[in-house]
Design a protein around this motif. Structure first.
Motif, PDB file in Angstrom:
ATOM      1  N   ARG A 319       0.696  -1.149   0.055  1.00 22.27           N
ATOM      2  CA  ARG A 319       0.025  -0.083   0.043  1.00 22.27           C
ATOM      3  C   ARG A 319       0.975   1.217   0.085  1.00 22.27           C
ATOM      4  NH1 ARG A 319      -5.779   0.868  -0.340  1.00 22.27           N
ATOM      5  NH2 ARG A 319      -6.104   2.839   0.713  1.00 22.27           N
ATOM      6  N   PHE A 320       2.014   1.272   0.934  1.00 25.81           N
ATOM      7  CA  PHE A 320       2.692   2.622   1.032  1.00 25.81           C
ATOM      8  C   PHE A 320       4.074   2.700   0.589  1.00 25.81           C
ATOM      9  CE2 PHE A 320      -0.557   2.070   4.662  1.00 25.81           C
ATOM     10  CZ  PHE A 320      -1.307   3.299   4.250  1.00 25.81           C
ATOM     11  N   GLY A 321       4.513   1.368   0.035  1.00 23.94           N
ATOM     12  CA  GLY A 321       6.032   1.074  -0.586  1.00 23.94           C
ATOM     13  C   GLY A 321       6.956   0.871   0.615  1.00 23.94           C
ATOM     14  N   VAL A 322       7.966   0.279   0.207  1.00 25.32           N
ATOM     15  CA  VAL A 322       8.952  -0.278   1.207  1.00 25.32           C
ATOM     16  C   VAL A 322       9.774   0.810   2.046  1.00 25.32           C
ATOM     17  CG1 VAL A 322      10.891  -0.807  -0.174  1.00 25.32           C
ATOM     18  CG2 VAL A 322      10.571  -1.919   1.947  1.00 25.32           C
ATOM     19  N   ASP A 323       9.872   1.833   1.226  1.00 23.24           N
ATOM     20  CA  ASP A 323      10.663   3.107   1.517  1.00 23.24           C
ATOM     21  C   ASP A 323       9.917   3.929   2.991  1.00 23.24           C
ATOM     22  OD1 ASP A 323      11.105   2.528  -1.219  1.00 23.24           O
ATOM     23  OD2 ASP A 323      12.933   3.576  -0.623  1.00 23.24           O
ATOM     24  N   ALA A 324       8.607   3.899   2.692  1.00 20.55           N
ATOM     25  CA  ALA A 324       7.760   4.440   3.835  1.00 20.55           C
ATOM     26  C   ALA A 324       7.678   3.976   5.019  1.00 20.55           C
ATOM     27  CB  ALA A 324       6.425   4.779   2.979  1.00 20.55           C
ATOM     28  N   VAL A 325       7.575   2.623   4.772  1.00 24.34           N
ATOM     29  CA  VAL A 325       7.444   1.734   6.153  1.00 24.34           C
ATOM     30  C   VAL A 325       8.923   1.766   6.772  1.00 24.34           C
ATOM     31  CG1 VAL A 325       7.022  -0.719   6.810  1.00 24.34           C
ATOM     32  CG2 VAL A 325       5.845  -0.061   5.032  1.00 24.34           C
ATOM     33  N   ARG A 326       9.852   1.460   6.191  1.00 24.96           N
ATOM     34  CA  ARG A 326      11.351   1.602   6.765  1.00 24.96           C
ATOM     35  C   ARG A 326      11.293   3.064   7.175  1.00 24.96           C
ATOM     36  NH1 ARG A 326      15.465  -1.916   4.746  1.00 24.96           N
ATOM     37  NH2 ARG A 326      16.890  -0.162   4.458  1.00 24.96           N
ATOM     38  N   TYR A 327      11.028   4.084   6.502  1.00 27.87           N
ATOM     39  CA  TYR A 327      11.296   5.566   7.138  1.00 27.87           C
ATOM     40  C   TYR A 327      10.786   5.665   8.342  1.00 27.87           C
ATOM     41  CZ  TYR A 327      11.510  10.482   7.498  1.00 27.87           C
ATOM     42  OH  TYR A 327      11.851  11.793   8.069  1.00 27.87           O
ATOM     43  N   TYR A 328       9.224   5.088   8.601  1.00 22.27           N
ATOM     44  CA  TYR A 328       8.588   5.247   9.862  1.00 22.27           C
ATOM     45  C   TYR A 328       9.302   4.600  10.958  1.00 22.27           C
ATOM     46  CZ  TYR A 328       5.024   4.917  13.124  1.00 22.27           C
ATOM     47  OH  TYR A 328       4.153   5.019  14.375  1.00 22.27           O
ATOM     48  N   MET A 329       9.839   3.393  10.693  1.00 26.65           N
ATOM     49  CA  MET A 329      10.515   3.041  11.647  1.00 26.65           C
ATOM     50  C   MET A 329      11.744   3.445  12.182  1.00 26.65           C
ATOM     51  SD  MET A 329      10.589  -1.310  10.429  1.00 26.65           S
ATOM     52  CE  MET A 329       9.299  -2.128  10.173  1.00 26.65           C
ATOM     53  N   ALA A 330      12.494   4.044  11.458  1.00 28.48           N
ATOM     54  CA  ALA A 330      13.766   4.648  11.723  1.00 28.48           C
ATOM     55  C   ALA A 330      13.390   6.144  12.306  1.00 28.48           C
ATOM     56  CB  ALA A 330      14.503   4.888  10.585  1.00 28.48           C
ATOM     57  N   ARG A 331      12.335   6.909  11.806  1.00 26.61           N
ATOM     58  CA  ARG A 331      12.278   8.155  12.332  1.00 26.61           C
ATOM     59  C   ARG A 331      11.039   8.464  13.286  1.00 26.61           C
ATOM     60  NH1 ARG A 331      13.123  12.130  13.096  1.00 26.61           N
ATOM     61  NH2 ARG A 331      12.218  13.541  11.830  1.00 26.61           N
ATOM     62  N   GLU A 332      10.149   7.688  13.554  1.00 29.81           N
ATOM     63  CA  GLU A 332       9.117   7.900  14.798  1.00 29.81           C
ATOM     64  C   GLU A 332       9.373   7.023  15.862  1.00 29.81           C
ATOM     65  OE1 GLU A 332       5.529   9.363  15.784  1.00 29.81           O
ATOM     66  OE2 GLU A 332       6.369   9.812  13.998  1.00 29.81           O
ATOM     67  N   ILE A 333      10.103   5.903  15.957  1.00 28.76           N
ATOM     68  CA  ILE A 333      10.721   5.385  17.266  1.00 28.76           C
ATOM     69  C   ILE A 333      12.061   5.469  17.362  1.00 28.76           C
ATOM     70  CG2 ILE A 333      10.773   2.994  18.270  1.00 28.76           C
ATOM     71  CD1 ILE A 333       8.464   2.297  16.363  1.00 28.76           C
ATOM     72  N   VAL A 334      12.271   6.095  18.660  1.00 26.86           N
ATOM     73  CA  VAL A 334      13.945   6.604  18.720  1.00 26.86           C
ATOM     74  C   VAL A 334      14.646   5.285  19.059  1.00 26.86           C
ATOM     75  CG1 VAL A 334      15.367   7.482  20.407  1.00 26.86           C
ATOM     76  CG2 VAL A 334      13.295   8.695  19.718  1.00 26.86           C
ATOM     77  N   PHE A 335      15.618   4.668  18.220  1.00 25.43           N
ATOM     78  CA  PHE A 335      16.440   3.396  18.504  1.00 25.43           C
ATOM     79  C   PHE A 335      16.831   3.427  19.784  1.00 25.43           C
ATOM     80  CE2 PHE A 335      19.849   0.704  16.696  1.00 25.43           C
ATOM     81  CZ  PHE A 335      18.878  -0.399  16.551  1.00 25.43           C
ATOM     82  N   GLY A 336      16.685   2.474  20.325  1.00 22.34           N
ATOM     83  CA  GLY A 336      17.145   2.257  21.652  1.00 22.34           C
ATOM     84  C   GLY A 336      16.040   2.339  22.657  1.00 22.34           C
ATOM     85  N   GLN A 337      14.739   2.958  22.466  1.00 19.73           N
ATOM     86  CA  GLN A 337      13.770   3.181  23.252  1.00 19.73           C
ATOM     87  C   GLN A 337      12.312   2.704  22.738  1.00 19.73           C
ATOM     88  OE1 GLN A 337      13.234   7.497  23.889  1.00 19.73           O
ATOM     89  NE2 GLN A 337      15.305   7.936  24.102  1.00 19.73           N
ATOM     90  N   ASP A 338      11.575   2.214  23.828  1.00 22.14           N
ATOM     91  CA  ASP A 338      10.349   1.743  23.203  1.00 22.14           C
ATOM     92  C   ASP A 338       9.514   2.985  22.541  1.00 22.14           C
ATOM     93  OD1 ASP A 338      10.561  -0.637  24.517  1.00 22.14           O
ATOM     94  OD2 ASP A 338       9.533  -0.223  26.105  1.00 22.14           O
ATOM     95  N   GLY A 339       8.602   2.519  21.431  1.00 19.59           N
ATOM     96  CA  GLY A 339       7.861   3.292  20.731  1.00 19.59           C
ATOM     97  C   GLY A 339       6.732   2.770  20.578  1.00 19.59           C
ATOM     98  N   GLN A 340       5.552   3.628  20.347  1.00 17.49           N
ATOM     99  CA  GLN A 340       4.064   3.157  20.127  1.00 17.49           C
ATOM    100  C   GLN A 340       3.927   3.393  18.513  1.00 17.49           C
ATOM    101  OE1 GLN A 340       0.186   5.229  21.431  1.00 17.49           O
ATOM    102  NE2 GLN A 340       0.931   3.640  23.108  1.00 17.49           N
ATOM    103  N   PHE A 341       3.431   2.247  17.885  1.00 18.99           N
ATOM    104  CA  PHE A 341       2.783   2.440  16.477  1.00 18.99           C
ATOM    105  C   PHE A 341       1.153   2.718  16.594  1.00 18.99           C
ATOM    106  CE2 PHE A 341       0.537   0.879  12.729  1.00 18.99           C
ATOM    107  CZ  PHE A 341       1.333   1.267  11.589  1.00 18.99           C
ATOM    108  N   THR A 342       0.928   3.845  15.695  1.00 19.13           N
ATOM    109  CA  THR A 342      -0.428   3.939  15.671  1.00 19.13           C
ATOM    110  C   THR A 342      -0.823   4.278  14.154  1.00 19.13           C
ATOM    111  OG1 THR A 342      -0.498   6.400  15.899  1.00 19.13           O
ATOM    112  CG2 THR A 342      -0.640   5.136  18.092  1.00 19.13           C
ATOM    113  N   PRO A 343      -1.924   3.968  13.606  1.00 17.99           N
ATOM    114  CA  PRO A 343      -2.094   4.374  12.150  1.00 17.99           C
ATOM    115  C   PRO A 343      -2.078   5.818  11.903  1.00 17.99           C
ATOM    116  CG  PRO A 343      -3.686   2.537  13.082  1.00 17.99           C
ATOM    117  CD  PRO A 343      -2.866   3.045  14.212  1.00 17.99           C
ATOM    118  N   GLU A 344      -2.458   6.522  12.841  1.00 19.59           N
ATOM    119  CA  GLU A 344      -2.533   8.086  12.532  1.00 19.59           C
ATOM    120  C   GLU A 344      -1.135   8.652  12.547  1.00 19.59           C
ATOM    121  OE1 GLU A 344      -6.335   6.519  14.454  1.00 19.59           O
ATOM    122  OE2 GLU A 344      -4.127   6.361  15.026  1.00 19.59           O
TER     123      GLU A 344
END
Length: 535
Positions: A319-344
């Protein structure tokens, strides 16, 4: 001598199909590995599966298949997921492979020879899910696993034990002399205070109540316990104690090679206490760093099928492309900390960063170069104005901060710095007002400088983002007309290297998403199977 970098994910337990939570760690390691390769490091990246143990044997029996057939089927699902996420691993180690299986037997024999293990009897509370024994105090009156909360069972069986006491002082000294060995720092205090200071028991390293594992040559009926078996994958994958050990010599035995293990918090104890002890017993060097990443959580906790909050990766990528999914993982969740995924958050992050900021910057800049210079990026070497100097300075600082942050495994911060450059370039357009410059012939050189600076800023950003944007970065280079011989880090980092190339107007890099529609699409993906059946 080339700089050598070895990075590993934990090897995953193939008890069920993987989902977005499983993909997170591997994708972050892939981004790190690609970033190192981009900068000229000779890099080796390993992931794989931990395929032995009682839980696998029980799951296979429940399905009416052999354990090997069971793990073979699950292994394909993992490799398919890595292909979907464009993971660039150099090896996929499976603990059932002969290269690993046979080497583990040799390692155990070495421990026997050096009196690092001894035969005893183990009685304790055992959790099949975590493959761990616990004490009466740890399981409490309700007899629940302190890791996963599942019921434990009392077991007693003859077992070999690894002499942990022999290496505790060596381990503590290593902690003291290598403060970055466990990252984040707080994890070290957790290991010391919760496990070492209370008194570290010797580790049970064989089992006799099941047979799906690596057999012990010296004791028929014993199989090597999953953690001794699993942890050694990091050296068996490189060819340790095998006929061809050239990779082991290059990426582990060389003291100049950098070795990084990336793991989840739930297996920190095994990687930062027992694994260093095993290595010391084998007279091998320690990794430079064990990096403990956080979890990708949902609003109702950790992703799990039972909660119905699992997000399957393939439809998300479709739906969104592999680049978009990878980008979200890297930018939205600080690496080394817990992060929350929400569709919004997912949709808003893609719109804000990729569509509005990066995609719009490329689209506007290419359009103006076509409109004002016939599609050719100007080669301008005249005097720079303050706006030009500022953008160039931001670009140069971005390169330096990217390198430092990349080396420190601060993935989120590294790419945030690149997006700051993208933001600075967008601001530069507004402040330079090229549409106004184009109306004044006397400002032709200023306009040329503006277009040159924009093209070079985008070229640099596209290059630095390429470890995440594994397909779109090439599209950025295509639109800028960057020739193949310049699509490298050195050319991009040399600000001003572009000039004279012909741009090519392409499709929108990241079309803006309709928030309501796409949020609903993701929520539909999260429906539990039983809810889907009822829908």
């Amino acid at each position: 001598m080339s700089k050598k970098f070895y990075i590993t994910t934990p090897i995953y337990y193939p008890s069920a199909s993987p989902h977005l939570g499983h993909a997170y760690c591997t994708t972050m390691c892939d981004i790190i590995a690609r970033g190192k390769r981009l900068r000229g490091f000779e890099t080796y990246f390993v992931t794989g599966l931990d395929e032995h143990g009682e839980k696998i044997q029980e799951n296979a029996a429940a399905k009416g298949v052999t354990p090997q057939a069971f793990v073979d089927e699950i292994a394909v699902r993992f490799t398919d997921l890595w292909n979907t996420m464009c993971i660039s691993n150099d090896d996929f180690i499976r603990t059932t492979q002969p290269r690993h299986y046979e080497t583990v037997k040799k390692i155990f024999s070495e421990f026997v020879k050096n009196d690092d293990v001894y035969l005893g009897s183990y009685k304790g509370w055992y959790c099949v899910h975590e493959e761990s024994y616990w004490t009466e105090t740890q399981v409490g009156e309700e007899h629940l696993c302190p890791e996963c909360g599942r019921p434990v069972v009392e077991k007693e069986e003859p077992s070999y034990f690894f002499r942990c006491g022999k290496y505790v002082d060596v381990l503590m000294n290593h902690y003291d002399t290598h403060p970055g060995f466990i990252t984040p720092e707080g994890r070290k205090a957790e290991m010391v205070n919760n496990f070492i200071k209370p008194g570290l028991n010797d580790l049970c390293v064989t089992r006799t109540t099941f047979d799906w594992g690596v057999p012990v040559n010296e004791a028929p009926g014993h199989v090597i316990y999953v953690w001794l078996d699993a942890l050694t994958n990091y050296i068996t994958a490189l060819g340790y104690n095998q006929e061809d050990d050239s990779r082991f010599q290059k990426f582990w035995n060389d003291p100049e090679a950098e070795i990084v293990h990336v793991i989840g918090a739930d297996i920190t104890r095994f990687h930062t206490i027992y694994w260093p002890m095993f290595l010391k017993a084998l007279n091998l060097r320690q990794p430079n760093k064990v990096f403990v990443h956080g979890l990708m959580m949902m609003k109702d906790g950790k992703m799990s099928k039972s909660k119905g909050n699992v997000i399957p990766v393939p439809p998300l990528v479709d739906r969104f492309g592999v680049d978009a999914v990878r980008y979200y993982m890297a930018r939205e969740i600080v690496f080394g900390q817990d992060g929350q995924f929400t569709p919004e958050q997912f949709v808003e992050r893609l719109n804000a960063d990729l569509a509005n900021s990066l995609g719009n910057l490329l689209n506007r800049s290419v359009s103006m170069i076509i409109k004002y210079f016939g599609g050719v990026i100007p080669e301008y070497k005249g005097e720079l104005n303050d706006l030009d100097k500022n953008l160039k300075e931001v670009a140069e600082k971005t390169v330096k901060s990217y390198e430092v942050l990349n080396d420190e495994l601060k993935v989120t911060e590294a790419y945030a710095s690149v997006m700051e450059l993208v933001g600075a370039a967008n601001k530069y357009i507004e402040e330079s007002a090229p549409w106004a410059l184009a109306k004044d012939q006397a400002k032709a050189d200023v306009l040329a400088s503006c277009m040159s600076h924009l093209a070079n800023a985008i070229f640099l950003a596209g290059s630095l983002l390429s470890p995440i944007l594994v397909t779109k970065s090439e599209k950025i280079f295509d639109q800028l007309g960057v020739p193949a011989e310049m699509r490298n880090y050195d050319a991009a980092a040399k600000f001003g290297s572009l000039g004279g190339q012909t741009v090519n107007k392409g499709d929108q890099l990241f079309p803006r998403l309709d928030v309501e529609t796409e949020v609903q699409f993701i929520k539909d993906l999260m429906l539990a199977p039983k809810e889907k059946a009822a829908a």
